[in-house]
Design an enzyme around this catalytic site. Structure first.
Site, PDB file in Angstrom:
ATOM      1  N   THR A 194      -5.152  -6.926  10.994  1.00 11.45           N
ATOM      2  CA  THR A 194      -5.647  -5.458  10.547  1.00 11.45           C
ATOM      3  C   THR A 194      -4.983  -4.430  11.098  1.00 11.45           C
ATOM      4  OG1 THR A 194      -7.527  -6.554   9.496  1.00 11.45           O
ATOM      5  CG2 THR A 194      -7.654  -4.264   9.418  1.00 11.45           C
ATOM      6  N   ASN A 219      -1.927   0.252   6.700  1.00 11.31           N
ATOM      7  CA  ASN A 219      -1.410  -0.933   7.447  1.00 11.31           C
ATOM      8  C   ASN A 219      -0.464  -1.653   6.380  1.00 11.31           C
ATOM      9  OD1 ASN A 219      -3.501  -1.785   5.839  1.00 11.31           O
ATOM     10  ND2 ASN A 219      -4.650  -2.674   7.411  1.00 11.31           N
ATOM     11  N   GLU A 246      -9.704 -11.056  -7.441  1.00  8.45           N
ATOM     12  CA  GLU A 246      -8.599  -9.774  -7.371  1.00  8.45           C
ATOM     13  C   GLU A 246      -7.365  -9.979  -8.047  1.00  8.45           C
ATOM     14  OE1 GLU A 246      -9.762  -9.026  -2.584  1.00  8.45           O
ATOM     15  OE2 GLU A 246      -7.903  -9.599  -3.087  1.00  8.45           O
ATOM     16  N   ARG A 290       2.662  -6.090   9.283  1.00  7.62           N
ATOM     17  CA  ARG A 290       2.157  -4.949   9.941  1.00  7.62           C
ATOM     18  C   ARG A 290       2.703  -4.697  11.406  1.00  7.62           C
ATOM     19  NH1 ARG A 290      -3.972  -6.894   7.823  1.00  7.62           N
ATOM     20  NH2 ARG A 290      -4.026  -5.636   6.000  1.00  7.62           N
ATOM     21  N   ARG A 345      -1.800 -14.298   4.741  1.00  9.89           N
ATOM     22  CA  ARG A 345      -2.457 -13.557   6.047  1.00  9.89           C
ATOM     23  C   ARG A 345      -1.523 -13.739   7.503  1.00  9.89           C
ATOM     24  NH1 ARG A 345      -6.848 -10.279   4.626  1.00  9.89           N
ATOM     25  NH2 ARG A 345      -7.307 -10.456   6.797  1.00  9.89           N
ATOM     26  N   HIS A 364      -2.018  -5.402   1.525  1.00 11.55           N
ATOM     27  CA  HIS A 364      -3.580  -6.149   1.506  1.00 11.55           C
ATOM     28  C   HIS A 364      -3.393  -7.530   1.167  1.00 11.55           C
ATOM     29  CE1 HIS A 364      -7.503  -7.172  -0.070  1.00 11.55           C
ATOM     30  NE2 HIS A 364      -6.737  -7.562  -0.990  1.00 11.55           N
ATOM     31  N   TYR A 399     -12.481  -2.125  -3.844  1.00 17.92           N
ATOM     32  CA  TYR A 399     -12.770  -2.194  -2.400  1.00 17.92           C
ATOM     33  C   TYR A 399     -14.407  -2.040  -2.344  1.00 17.92           C
ATOM     34  CZ  TYR A 399      -8.332  -2.413  -0.059  1.00 17.92           C
ATOM     35  OH  TYR A 399      -7.017  -2.690   0.432  1.00 17.92           O
ATOM     36  N   PHE A 444     -15.393   3.758   7.002  1.00 13.46           N
ATOM     37  CA  PHE A 444     -14.010   4.231   6.550  1.00 13.46           C
ATOM     38  C   PHE A 444     -13.623   3.951   4.799  1.00 13.46           C
ATOM     39  CE2 PHE A 444     -13.773  -0.337   7.941  1.00 13.46           C
ATOM     40  CZ  PHE A 444     -13.161  -0.841   6.825  1.00 13.46           C
ATOM     41  N   LYS A 462       0.841  -1.283   0.209  1.00 14.00           N
ATOM     42  CA  LYS A 462       0.028   0.081  -0.041  1.00 14.00           C
ATOM     43  C   LYS A 462       0.894   1.110  -0.063  1.00 14.00           C
ATOM     44  CE  LYS A 462      -3.880  -2.112   2.489  1.00 14.00           C
ATOM     45  NZ  LYS A 462      -5.006  -1.940   3.300  1.00 14.00           N
TER      46      LYS A 462
END
Ligand code: ADP
Length: 140
Positions: free
Chosen positions: A93, A114, A128, A104, A87, A117, A51, A59, A11
């Site tokens: 998150t 964070n 995706e 993270r 993950r 993704h 998203y 948010f 990100k």
């Protein structure tokens, strides 16, 4: 164990701070192979579409603005149980709840900014990956 592919995004908070290499090292150290990767700048419209599932969340606007604020690195990771493995490597998150050693925990600035993704299930991974990559770009 099944070989899987998952969609990962580094990100804007992480690309801004030159963390692409350090984050990629975490994936590779965990046995995830980066089989496709490109640096792109999302428009607000593209971020909103990606998203869309979060459209009703408070948010959503902030998330789309953040994702369109600077370049991101989109990538396909491949490996045994790649979706769950990624993950795990990403961490929770909210970085305050992430395990030590996770991306993270080490790099994220906040619950919104964070750093990464990662797809959360086989169906979303397939969707995706197809959102960002054509079959021709996935050479294995
Ligand atoms: P994850 O990315 O861990 O799968 P979610 O799917 O719940 O998490 O949320 C998607 C993204 O939306 C998060 O990675 C984060 O960037 C952002 N986000 C989630 N919760 C919040 C929040 N409470 N405030 C701001 N941004 C959030």
């Amino acid at each position: 164990m099944a070989t899987e592919r998952t969609l990962s995004i580094i990100k804007p908070d992480a690309t801004n701070r030159n963390l692409t290499g350090k984050i990629n090292a975490k994936f590779e150290d965990a046995g995830l192979r980066i089989v496709a990767q490109k640096r792109i700048k999302l428009s607000m419209e593209q971020a909103g579409k990606f998203y869309e599932v979060h459209k009703e969340r408070p948010f959503y606007g902030e998330l789309c603005e953040f994702m369109a604020s600077a370049p991101v690195v989109v990538q396909v990771l491949e490996g045994d149980n790649a979706i769950a493995k990624n993950r795990e490597v990403m961490g929770a998150t909210n970085p305050a709840n992430a395990e030590p050693g996770t991306i993270r925990k080490e790099f994220a600035l906040s619950v919104g900014e964070n750093s990464v993704h990662g797809s959360d299930a086989p169906e979303t991974a397939a969707q995706e990956i197809a959102f960002f990559f054509s079959g021709l770009e996935l050479v294995g």
